[in-house]
Design an enzyme around this catalytic site. Sequence first.
Site, PDB file in Angstrom:
ATOM      1  N   CYS A   1       0.844  -1.190   0.000  1.00  0.00           N
ATOM      2  CA  CYS A   1       0.000   0.000   0.000  1.00  0.00           C
ATOM      3  C   CYS A   1       0.880   1.241   0.000  1.00  0.00           C
ATOM      4  O   CYS A   1       2.042   1.199   0.331  1.00  0.00           O
ATOM      5  CB  CYS A   1      -0.871   0.009   1.238  1.00  0.00           C
ATOM      6  SG  CYS A   1      -1.778  -1.533   1.401  1.00  0.00           S
TER       7      CYS A   1
ATOM      8  N   ARG B   1       1.367   1.492  -6.008  1.00  0.00           N
ATOM      9  CA  ARG B   1       1.561   0.525  -4.911  1.00  0.00           C
ATOM     10  C   ARG B   1       0.250  -0.119  -4.501  1.00  0.00           C
ATOM     11  O   ARG B   1       0.231  -1.024  -3.673  1.00  0.00           O
ATOM     12  CB  ARG B   1       2.180   1.219  -3.695  1.00  0.00           C
ATOM     13  CG  ARG B   1       3.560   1.765  -3.909  1.00  0.00           C
ATOM     14  CD  ARG B   1       4.046   2.478  -2.665  1.00  0.00           C
ATOM     15  NE  ARG B   1       4.212   1.550  -1.571  1.00  0.00           N
ATOM     16  CZ  ARG B   1       5.365   0.915  -1.332  1.00  0.00           C
ATOM     17  NH1 ARG B   1       6.388   1.130  -2.123  1.00  0.00           N
ATOM     18  NH2 ARG B   1       5.481   0.096  -0.337  1.00  0.00           N
TER      19      ARG B   1
ATOM     20  N   TRP C   1      -3.806  -1.793  -1.336  1.00  0.00           N
ATOM     21  CA  TRP C   1      -3.768  -3.019  -2.126  1.00  0.00           C
ATOM     22  C   TRP C   1      -4.274  -4.094  -1.185  1.00  0.00           C
ATOM     23  O   TRP C   1      -3.550  -4.567  -0.321  1.00  0.00           O
ATOM     24  CB  TRP C   1      -2.359  -3.316  -2.619  1.00  0.00           C
ATOM     25  CG  TRP C   1      -2.298  -4.549  -3.462  1.00  0.00           C
ATOM     26  CD1 TRP C   1      -1.940  -5.799  -3.062  1.00  0.00           C
ATOM     27  CD2 TRP C   1      -2.643  -4.673  -4.832  1.00  0.00           C
ATOM     28  NE1 TRP C   1      -2.032  -6.677  -4.086  1.00  0.00           N
ATOM     29  CE2 TRP C   1      -2.461  -6.029  -5.204  1.00  0.00           C
ATOM     30  CE3 TRP C   1      -3.086  -3.787  -5.797  1.00  0.00           C
ATOM     31  CZ2 TRP C   1      -2.708  -6.493  -6.493  1.00  0.00           C
ATOM     32  CZ3 TRP C   1      -3.331  -4.248  -7.079  1.00  0.00           C
ATOM     33  CH2 TRP C   1      -3.153  -5.585  -7.420  1.00  0.00           C
TER      34      TRP C   1
ATOM     35  N   ASN D   1       0.357  -0.601   6.196  1.00  0.00           N
ATOM     36  CA  ASN D   1       0.840  -1.368   5.054  1.00  0.00           C
ATOM     37  C   ASN D   1       1.473  -2.620   5.629  1.00  0.00           C
ATOM     38  O   ASN D   1       2.241  -2.551   6.571  1.00  0.00           O
ATOM     39  CB  ASN D   1       1.885  -0.549   4.275  1.00  0.00           C
ATOM     40  CG  ASN D   1       2.496  -1.362   3.138  1.00  0.00           C
ATOM     41  OD1 ASN D   1       1.943  -2.373   2.741  1.00  0.00           O
ATOM     42  ND2 ASN D   1       3.639  -0.916   2.645  1.00  0.00           N
ATOM     43  N   GLY D   2       1.111  -3.790   5.087  1.00  0.00           N
ATOM     44  CA  GLY D   2       1.728  -5.024   5.570  1.00  0.00           C
ATOM     45  C   GLY D   2       0.658  -6.028   5.968  1.00  0.00           C
ATOM     46  O   GLY D   2      -0.509  -5.910   5.597  1.00  0.00           O
TER      47      GLY D   2
ATOM     48  N   GLU E   1       8.779 -20.593 -19.353  1.00  0.00           N
ATOM     49  CA  GLU E   1       8.585 -19.221 -18.864  1.00  0.00           C
ATOM     50  C   GLU E   1       9.741 -18.332 -19.327  1.00  0.00           C
ATOM     51  O   GLU E   1       9.538 -17.190 -19.730  1.00  0.00           O
ATOM     52  CB  GLU E   1       8.467 -19.209 -17.335  1.00  0.00           C
ATOM     53  CG  GLU E   1       8.508 -17.848 -16.682  1.00  0.00           C
ATOM     54  CD  GLU E   1       7.390 -16.898 -17.127  1.00  0.00           C
ATOM     55  OE1 GLU E   1       6.441 -17.352 -17.821  1.00  0.00           O
ATOM     56  OE2 GLU E   1       7.489 -15.693 -16.823  1.00  0.00           O
TER      57      GLU E   1
ATOM     58  N   LYS F   1       9.203 -14.907 -21.547  1.00  0.00           N
ATOM     59  CA  LYS F   1       9.754 -13.593 -21.176  1.00  0.00           C
ATOM     60  C   LYS F   1      10.514 -12.981 -22.334  1.00  0.00           C
ATOM     61  O   LYS F   1      10.390 -11.787 -22.615  1.00  0.00           O
ATOM     62  CB  LYS F   1      10.667 -13.752 -19.945  1.00  0.00           C
ATOM     63  CG  LYS F   1       9.898 -13.948 -18.661  1.00  0.00           C
ATOM     64  CD  LYS F   1       9.313 -12.643 -18.205  1.00  0.00           C
ATOM     65  CE  LYS F   1       7.943 -12.604 -17.612  1.00  0.00           C
ATOM     66  NZ  LYS F   1       6.878 -13.394 -18.033  1.00  0.00           N
TER      67      LYS F   1
ATOM     68  N   GLU G   1       8.027 -11.889 -25.175  1.00  0.00           N
ATOM     69  CA  GLU G   1       7.145 -10.738 -24.926  1.00  0.00           C
ATOM     70  C   GLU G   1       7.939  -9.462 -24.617  1.00  0.00           C
ATOM     71  O   GLU G   1       7.420  -8.365 -24.774  1.00  0.00           O
ATOM     72  CB  GLU G   1       6.139 -11.046 -23.836  1.00  0.00           C
ATOM     73  CG  GLU G   1       6.688 -11.376 -22.478  1.00  0.00           C
ATOM     74  CD  GLU G   1       5.572 -11.646 -21.464  1.00  0.00           C
ATOM     75  OE1 GLU G   1       4.431 -11.210 -21.670  1.00  0.00           O
ATOM     76  OE2 GLU G   1       5.855 -12.309 -20.458  1.00  0.00           O
TER      77      GLU G   1
ATOM     78  N   HIS H   1      13.819 -35.841 -30.277  1.00  0.00           N
ATOM     79  CA  HIS H   1      12.615 -36.165 -31.057  1.00  0.00           C
ATOM     80  C   HIS H   1      12.300 -35.089 -32.072  1.00  0.00           C
ATOM     81  O   HIS H   1      11.169 -34.968 -32.531  1.00  0.00           O
ATOM     82  CB  HIS H   1      11.432 -36.372 -30.089  1.00  0.00           C
ATOM     83  CG  HIS H   1      11.660 -37.489 -29.127  1.00  0.00           C
ATOM     84  ND1 HIS H   1      11.649 -38.820 -29.494  1.00  0.00           N
ATOM     85  CD2 HIS H   1      11.989 -37.483 -27.813  1.00  0.00           C
ATOM     86  CE1 HIS H   1      11.907 -39.579 -28.452  1.00  0.00           C
ATOM     87  NE2 HIS H   1      12.118 -38.789 -27.411  1.00  0.00           N
TER      88      HIS H   1
ATOM     89  N   LYS I   1      -1.874  -5.832 -19.819  1.00  0.00           N
ATOM     90  CA  LYS I   1      -1.556  -6.436 -18.524  1.00  0.00           C
ATOM     91  C   LYS I   1      -2.615  -7.471 -18.147  1.00  0.00           C
ATOM     92  O   LYS I   1      -2.309  -8.481 -17.540  1.00  0.00           O
ATOM     93  CB  LYS I   1      -1.473  -5.361 -17.438  1.00  0.00           C
ATOM     94  CG  LYS I   1      -1.100  -5.902 -16.061  1.00  0.00           C
ATOM     95  CD  LYS I   1       0.233  -6.634 -16.093  1.00  0.00           C
ATOM     96  CE  LYS I   1       0.560  -7.326 -14.794  1.00  0.00           C
ATOM     97  NZ  LYS I   1       1.731  -8.226 -14.902  1.00  0.00           N
TER      98      LYS I   1
HETATM   99  C1  AGP Z   1       2.977 -12.918 -18.511  1.00  0.00           C
HETATM  100  O1  AGP Z   1       4.248 -12.262 -18.594  1.00  0.00           O
HETATM  101  C2  AGP Z   1       1.993 -12.343 -19.510  1.00  0.00           C
HETATM  102  N1  AGP Z   1       1.823 -10.955 -19.294  1.00  0.00           N
HETATM  103  C3  AGP Z   1       0.713 -13.139 -19.634  1.00  0.00           C
HETATM  104  O2  AGP Z   1       1.070 -14.390 -20.131  1.00  0.00           O
HETATM  105  C4  AGP Z   1      -0.086 -13.363 -18.324  1.00  0.00           C
HETATM  106  O3  AGP Z   1       0.624 -14.209 -17.468  1.00  0.00           O
HETATM  107  C5  AGP Z   1      -1.426 -14.043 -18.703  1.00  0.00           C
HETATM  108  O4  AGP Z   1      -2.127 -13.164 -19.547  1.00  0.00           O
HETATM  109  C6  AGP Z   1      -2.275 -14.383 -17.480  1.00  0.00           C
HETATM  110  O5  AGP Z   1      -2.616 -13.203 -16.795  1.00  0.00           O
HETATM  111  P1  AGP Z   1      -3.272 -13.339 -15.330  1.00  0.00           P
HETATM  112  O6  AGP Z   1      -2.235 -13.991 -14.475  1.00  0.00           O
HETATM  113  O7  AGP Z   1      -3.582 -11.939 -14.906  1.00  0.00           O
HETATM  114  O8  AGP Z   1      -4.492 -14.199 -15.457  1.00  0.00           O
END
Ligand code: AGP
Length: 635
Positions: free
Chosen positions: A19, A47, A95, A121-122, A504, A508, A511, A527, A630
């Site tokens: 927060c 935050r 938050w 906060n916490g 993962e 990264k 994206e 394979h 996001k």
């Molecule tokens: C992760 O780096 C991406 N931004 C994307 O794959 C994300 O993880 C996915 O859209 C799921 O989002 P969420 O965790 O908010 O459901």
Amino acid sequence: MGAASGRKTAAAVTVFGMCGIIGYVGRTNSDQPLEVACEALARLQYRGYDSAGIVVANENGLSFVKRAGKLSVLEQALVENPLPAATAAIGHTRWATHGGPTDANAHPHLSANGEVAVVHNGILENHAELREELIQAGVGFRSETDTEVAAHLLARALAEIGSLPEAMRATSKRLEGAFTLLAVAADNPHLVVGARRTSPLVVGLGEGENFLGSDVAAFVARTNRALELGQDQVVTITADAVNVTDFDGNPVKAREFTVDWDVSAAVKGGYATFMEKEIHDQPMAVRDTLLGRLAPNGRMRLDELRTAESVLRSADKIVVVACGTAAYAGHVAKYAIEHWCRVPVEVELAHEFRYRDPVVTEKTLVVAISQSGETMDTIMAIRHAREQGAKVIAVVNTMGSTIARESDAALYTHAGPEVAVASTKAFLSQIAATYLLGLYLAELRGTMFPDEVRAVLDELELMPAKIQRVIDGEEAIRDLAGQMRDVQSVLFLGRHVGFPVAMEGALKLKELAYIHAEGFAAGELKHGPIALIDEGQPVFVVVPSPRGRDVLHEKVLSNIQEVRARGARTLVVAEAGDEAVAEFASQVFWVPPTPTLLAPLVAVVPLQIFACALASVKGLDVDQPRNLAKSVTVE
Ligand code: AGP
């Protein structure tokens, strides 16, 4: 990456927690306290922003306005309910961790007599016990928050002791967990008192005015002189003085420093991007997710799990539904939960699960993992599962989100707001939270003894420090990224829990740096994918601990040799001391020795740093990559 990016100044205050908090005291009655508080909350929104509130103090007492929703809702409410001129103010942008984002749960929280106001906060780990004690003493609660407990305790201590600083010290000694508390009292509008344990709090030094903030962003527009506060300290500010003591009242000499960030840098904790800040926030995010999970009797405690124990015991299948990074966290959790609970775990991309007519019954336990809690694919998947009679547990980072509300129970990752589109600290927190769920289920179903569960929890408690050690070695990874700015394709290999880590790492890089990258199960190489290996082809390899299943380690070592023999540039993530890998690695990124199932929490960090650094070297928008949102709130 330039000096300005990714480097925290010597004076930088570690910016963690969730927060946003501001405290202010000036010499005379004016609108300044309110203006400073509104300005600070606007800067601190990153935050946390699901509710906000401000309380001001003058000779007539305390006046406050607080609202759920964005800061704009509070600002409108302040127009409709103007606060009076005052000498002091405290403010908070939330938050949510305990209690959804509602007006009642917004801070500040006041004592029953309205004479003391608190923002926090916490996470107060012992809030439940303290709440019960207060209820027994006849205190009525108006919110579901842990913070309100502190407000009532503080007011009772003030009534007894008569000094707010002294009452804050007495109250702080009763609290367990991580907290930053600010308080103001009607009987003295010329001082604000703060206390901190682990969560951040910093003092801003002005002329005829002083400030308190959860980080320097709260006041850097007004002063760049600041005081750093240590652990278990209480600070009292008036317009012309600052006094710091420990919780026993012993004076403390706080170190003064100069904030050499502008406001924009301050909001990112001194880092060039939110993603760098969030990578560095990961130790705290995992720590906060693990906080308070052990009851006084030593048994696991997942308060949020409203699901009946009978349902958890009788589940004959667990299906994880998620997307993107959250799905990879689910893949990691699959290995651990199956190992601990001996129940089949399927991990499904939510958008595939939804349309493939899956076999779901009332004995299916669905676990929906989502940072935002608003991913439409995942929402539709849990609706489908519930129509089939399944119970749904959400593992989410955003309290009050759709997925949390539409699930039978929600287990929160306390990662704080994740601003960068590419998920990092949420990913680690999702692994930690699903591991807690797995351990809870194992204890409940009797597939693990309590002491075995405790042993894993003890290892989990060590992970924040291990993650920090990997972060501390980031320079070498940045250097590698600088050498690879023109790379066209990168492969990522891993086995067992290293396989979703490889996936993962590839995501990264895709994206953030817009580079084709692919994660493979290392055993899959022969394979087909090994045909991709050509001279100089960069291949990251996540190596399992040599102290774990040695067959896994040997197999991955063979895979490294196979690609190396065909000219690959082998970039290896391995456990410190695993010298066997060095012979076949172009470069090794060492991580601290960690039990096999917990290794993803450290192994992914070099891959996150690499992707972030390469995107920066290429001059790309690290926080807002092209084409991405996001939260994907459409199917
Ligand atoms: C992760 O780096 C991406 N931004 C994307 O794959 C994300 O993880 C996915 O859209 C799921 O989002 P969420 O965790 O908010 O459901």
